[in-house]
Design a protein around this motif. Structure first.
Motif, PDB file in Angstrom:
ATOM      1  N   GLY A 298     -12.977 -33.175  25.905  1.00 47.84           N
ATOM      2  CA  GLY A 298     -13.296 -34.590  26.012  1.00 47.84           C
ATOM      3  C   GLY A 298     -14.228 -34.929  27.154  1.00 47.84           C
ATOM      4  O   GLY A 298     -14.642 -36.085  27.294  1.00 47.84           O
TER       5      GLY A 298
ATOM      6  N   SER B   4     -17.653 -36.345  26.452  1.00 42.68           N
ATOM      7  CA  SER B   4     -17.755 -36.487  24.999  1.00 42.68           C
ATOM      8  C   SER B   4     -17.947 -37.952  24.634  1.00 42.68           C
ATOM      9  O   SER B   4     -17.209 -38.816  25.131  1.00 42.68           O
TER      10      SER B   4
ATOM     11  N   SER C 286     -23.019 -35.242  14.646  1.00 46.01           N
ATOM     12  CA  SER C 286     -22.267 -34.812  15.823  1.00 46.01           C
ATOM     13  C   SER C 286     -21.677 -33.420  15.596  1.00 46.01           C
ATOM     14  O   SER C 286     -21.236 -33.077  14.496  1.00 46.01           O
TER      15      SER C 286
ATOM     16  N   ALA D 241     -18.597 -31.001  16.770  1.00 45.46           N
ATOM     17  CA  ALA D 241     -17.270 -31.274  17.319  1.00 45.46           C
ATOM     18  C   ALA D 241     -16.319 -30.121  17.027  1.00 45.46           C
ATOM     19  O   ALA D 241     -16.554 -29.300  16.126  1.00 45.46           O
TER      20      ALA D 241
ATOM     21  N   ASP E 246     -16.695 -24.736  16.257  1.00 47.06           N
ATOM     22  CA  ASP E 246     -17.566 -25.921  16.206  1.00 47.06           C
ATOM     23  C   ASP E 246     -17.995 -26.239  14.777  1.00 47.06           C
ATOM     24  O   ASP E 246     -18.372 -25.339  14.008  1.00 47.06           O
TER      25      ASP E 246
ATOM     26  N   THR F 247     -13.027 -39.715  19.495  1.00 46.61           N
ATOM     27  CA  THR F 247     -12.645 -38.452  20.115  1.00 46.61           C
ATOM     28  C   THR F 247     -11.245 -38.555  20.722  1.00 46.61           C
ATOM     29  O   THR F 247     -10.940 -39.515  21.437  1.00 46.61           O
TER      30      THR F 247
ATOM     31  N   ALA G 174     -13.322 -32.054  21.050  1.00 53.89           N
ATOM     32  CA  ALA G 174     -14.536 -32.103  21.865  1.00 53.89           C
ATOM     33  C   ALA G 174     -15.691 -32.544  20.969  1.00 53.89           C
ATOM     34  O   ALA G 174     -15.700 -32.267  19.768  1.00 53.89           O
ATOM     35  N   HIS G 175     -16.663 -33.214  21.555  1.00 51.62           N
ATOM     36  CA  HIS G 175     -17.692 -33.872  20.747  1.00 51.62           C
ATOM     37  C   HIS G 175     -19.011 -33.849  21.509  1.00 51.62           C
ATOM     38  O   HIS G 175     -19.058 -34.201  22.699  1.00 51.62           O
ATOM     39  N   TRP G 176     -20.081 -33.422  20.823  1.00 52.14           N
ATOM     40  CA  TRP G 176     -21.404 -33.386  21.445  1.00 52.14           C
ATOM     41  C   TRP G 176     -22.407 -34.131  20.550  1.00 52.14           C
ATOM     42  O   TRP G 176     -22.513 -33.850  19.347  1.00 52.14           O
TER      43      TRP G 176
ATOM     44  N   ALA H  26     -21.794 -40.903  26.977  1.00 49.33           N
ATOM     45  CA  ALA H  26     -20.537 -40.227  27.308  1.00 49.33           C
ATOM     46  C   ALA H  26     -19.422 -41.245  27.443  1.00 49.33           C
ATOM     47  O   ALA H  26     -19.617 -42.364  27.910  1.00 49.33           O
TER      48      ALA H  26
END
Length: 747
Positions: A334, A337, A345, A347, A386, A473, A525-527, A533
């Motif tokens: 997190g 994230s 995304s 994740a 991922d 998230t 988790a997330h990008w 953020a």
């Protein structure tokens, strides 16, 4: 609970008029009955100071004997304890867990935390900073006072000896038998050996012994219900049950023994028509509080301290919920994230079932079924965890330059594995293990595929918002329904075989059960560079939820500890080998330069206790047959003694032994040690019972018989002392101890 007035010695707890004999000279005949001393005898005794000394020793035996036994016990458990300076056997595990407490790093293990917290405490007291990795066979650094840590653990093993003494007294064994039971615990080589290292077994044994002592003392006070002492031992029993269960789940078997006694006791009270209902209700409430609520509170408190101390991110994070991990210091879960998930995304998606892992795929394929790429759940950080959120095939292709779009409740989407580019997929093919479910695989790519790559999002709840139009998230719990088949993505507690690396099987379950948490998922988790953020860690995970989650994860992992058919474990053993002392266990390497330790019991203790289990069964059958035929040779006090002094130790042995018969997990010789204690108590009862005629007729003959037993037990401990204190040099010099080929003391 005197089973017969003539069968007791002065050191045993008896009725008040017998206890008061300690305050006057002991004028007993050989059968224990009090007689009137003549004036001439009084005169002769006054002229013999040695007799007064014996009387003093007799009067204070209940303190002198356990003190002497305890001093010898500390010697046998601590002598040359620092001789081996290498990480020995499971010190590699439990020493490392203690290090995590000192570094305050969250870790995961199949055992409850109390024992490992005590290991951490020993390291703290020793001035250890937690930096050593405790690799098996590695030499301890000079700055680590491993000797102190071992001494700390050995104290628990040493204190088992006086606990055995007082337990035998509470079970109304004669003094000679009390000493024999205590000596068997003292001179049990395996107890002495395993207590000398940084392990949990000495603590497990200690709290097992305290539980049995508290139970037996509480039973002795059954005629003093609701007195302060009665409440004290009731609540102490509850605390002890909570502690033994908080060290290892094997303590549940000890809990079951006390529960069995409690159920019988309350049933008898329920049948007592003279007992007022208010009194019966008071008994019930007292036991619920003392034997259920207090143990549960102790058990939960150990986890509360566990969570409190381990505030930093560590190697066991993945076993916990995403929200829990987000609140650990130094975590990447997190961190930075974006709060809201958008198409495009990347994740990680975590299963919210107890002990759930991260949705995972790898290039290996299923050996049967579709033979497509495997999809599993994995508990550790890995790039194969991922996934990309992509629109379904009926919508325009994802365009990273287009305005952001957000999936939410009822959205139909695709999940694409980031490393292989394949779609999360399911079809009407049976899962590899759970045949009633559909197989889940990774198939195709961003352009190749079909409608079986589509999943419908069903939002279950959100800890941050009531808005279900977006996935957030950590906070959003959602289900993934296969759009074509109508099944739900699920990761239960089933492990794949070795070809699946023992990872959790992921299936598509046909039944629709919204409450099935194993079908619940969340983004961990997330990008996404196009999103700001967030701070998901601002939401806290409730203690009760974390407590339940961790316990189910422990249970799941414990069930996965099954023997691997592709590997040979030379240390493992079978349940049938333990009572007959068929095998031992090498605790370290067997090189001539290494101090060697061999985990093997005292033959007299093992074989004698196992034999007495059968003898007791024969006795029980004998008396039942004679009772059925109309013989009434046993007095009520004797029946009561058989019941509580013999039958309950046997029940304790069965409760601690039989579960390992049914267990599929890998087992070792030390799993028998709690059961061995109950076998020792059974042996004490049998010998006490069969030697009663000697106690009545000729006390000198009785002590001669017991003297032989004492000598055999102590003599065999001395003979096998090298396997306890450490074998230095060539192992062939101890060839005389290798009575059987299975005892691998020498090569």
């Amino acid at each position: 609970m005197a089973f017969e007035q003539g069968g007791q010695a002065t050191g045993i707890a008896q009725e008040g008029h017998i206890l008061r004999r300690r305050n006057v000279p002991d004028h007993s005949t050989s059968n224990g009955r009090a007689t009137q001393a003549s004036p001439e005898e009084d005169k002769n005794k006054s002229q013999k100071p040695s007799t007064s000394l014996l009387q003093t020793l007799d009067e204070w035996e209940f303190l002198i004997a356990p003190l002497l036994f305890t001093l010898v016990s500390f010697f046998t458990r601590m002598y040359k304890i620092g001789l081996s300076n290498i990480v020995t056997w499971d010190e590699a595990h439990f020493g490392k867990f203690g290090s995590h407490y000192l570094k305050r790093e969250f870790y995961f293990d199949v055992h409850p935390p109390l024992g490992k917290m005590l290991v951490g405490l020993s390291g703290h007291l020793a001035g250890y900073n937690g930096s050593f990795e405790f690799k098996s066979g590695e030499t301890y650094p000079e700055e680590l006072n491993y000797t102190f840590m071992r001494l700390f653990n050995s104290a628990f093993g040493a204190l088992c000896v006086p606990l055995a003494y007082f337990t035998a007294r509470e079970l109304n064994f004669r003094r000679s038998t009390v000493w024999l039971v205590t000596l068997m615990v003292l001179c049990e080589n395996s107890y002495a050996t395993i207590s000398r290292f940084i392990l949990l077994d000495s603590m497990l044994l200690f709290f097992t012994f305290t539980t049995v002592l508290c139970w037996s003392r509480f039973h002795s006070l059954r005629k003093q219900s609701f007195s302060p002492e009665w409440f004290f031992w009731l609540f102490l029993s509850g605390i002890s049950i909570g502690c033994v269960t908080s060290v290892k789940w094997v303590g549940l078997f000890c809990t079951a023994l006390v529960g069995l006694y409690t159920a019988e006791d309350l049933w008898n009270k329920f049948g007592d028509l003279k007992m007022p209902k208010t009194t019966l209700a008071s008994h019930l409430v007292a036991r619920v509080v003392g034997l259920i609520i207090i143990p549960l509170l102790v058990y939960m408190f150990s986890f509360w301290v566990h969570f409190l101390v381990l505030e930093n991110s560590g190697p066991g994070d993945a076993q916990m919920s995403s929200l829990f991990q987000a609140n650990l210091r130094g975590t990447e879960v997190g961190k930075d994230s974006p709060l809201e998930v958008a198409y495009g995304s990347r994740a990680t998606i975590k299963n919210m079932g107890y002990g759930g892992g991260l949705l995972h795929s790898h290039v290996q394929t299923y050996p049967e079924g579709s033979q497509q790429q495997q999809v599993t759940c994995y508990h550790h950080k890995d790039s194969n965890n991922d996934w990309f959120f992509y629109p379904n095939r009926n919508e325009p292709l994802y365009n990273p330059e287009a305005p952001l779009a957000y999936p939410g409740d009822k959205s139909v989407l695709r999940l694409i594995h980031s490393q292989t580019g394949r779609n999360l997929h399911s079809h009407a093919v049976s899962a590899p293990v759970t045949k009633g479910d559909y197989e889940v695989s990774s198939y195709g790519n961003t352009t190749v595929g079909d409608e079986k790559d589509h999943w419908t999002v069903e939002v279950v709840s959100d800890a941050a918002s009531r808005d279900r139009t977006k996935l957030r998230t950590l906070t959003t719990a959602f289900r993934l329904k296969h759009t074509s088949l109508g099944c739900y993505l699920r990761a239960g507690t089933v492990n794949l075989p070795q070809w699946g690396f023992k990872q959790i099987e992921v299936t598509c379950v046909k039944s629709n059960n919204p409450r099935d948490v194993y079908t619940h998922w969340n983004v961990e988790a997330h990008w996404n560079e196009r999103l700001p953020a967030g701070d998901p860690g601002s939401y806290k995970s409730p203690f009760i939820r974390d407590f339940i989650h961790l316990n189910v994860a422990m249970m799941t992992s414990n069930n996965a500890l099954v023997p691997d058919p592709d590997k040979q474990d030379d240390l493992a053993s079978q349940f049938w080998q333990w009572p007959i002392l068929h095998v031992g266990l090498r605790m370290c390497g067997w090189d001539d330069k290494i101090v060697k330790y061999f985990l093997l019991g005292n033959p007299a203790v093992y074989w004698g206790s196992t034999l007495c289990l059968f003898v007791f069964a024969g006795m029980l059958v004998w008396y039942l047959i004679r009772w059925q035929r109309g013989y009434e040779e046993l007095k009520p006090a004797e029946i009561d003694h058989i019941h509580y002094g013999g039958l309950y130790p046997v029940a304790g042995w069965f409760l601690h032994y039989l579960p390992f018969v049914a267990m599929a997990r890998v087992t070792y010789v030390h799993h028998y040690y709690p059961a061995l204690y109950f076998a020792i108590l059974t042996e004490g009862f049998v010998i006490d019972w069969v030697t009663r005629p000697l106690a009545r007729k000729d006390r000198r003959m009785e002590w001669a018989v017991y003297g032989v037993l004492y000598g055999v037990v102590a003599g065999l401990f001395v003979l096998f002392r090298a396997i306890v204190f450490g074998m230095e040099g060539r192992n062939q010099q101890w060839d005389h101890l290798k009575w059987f080929d299975r005892w691998r003391i020498t090569d």
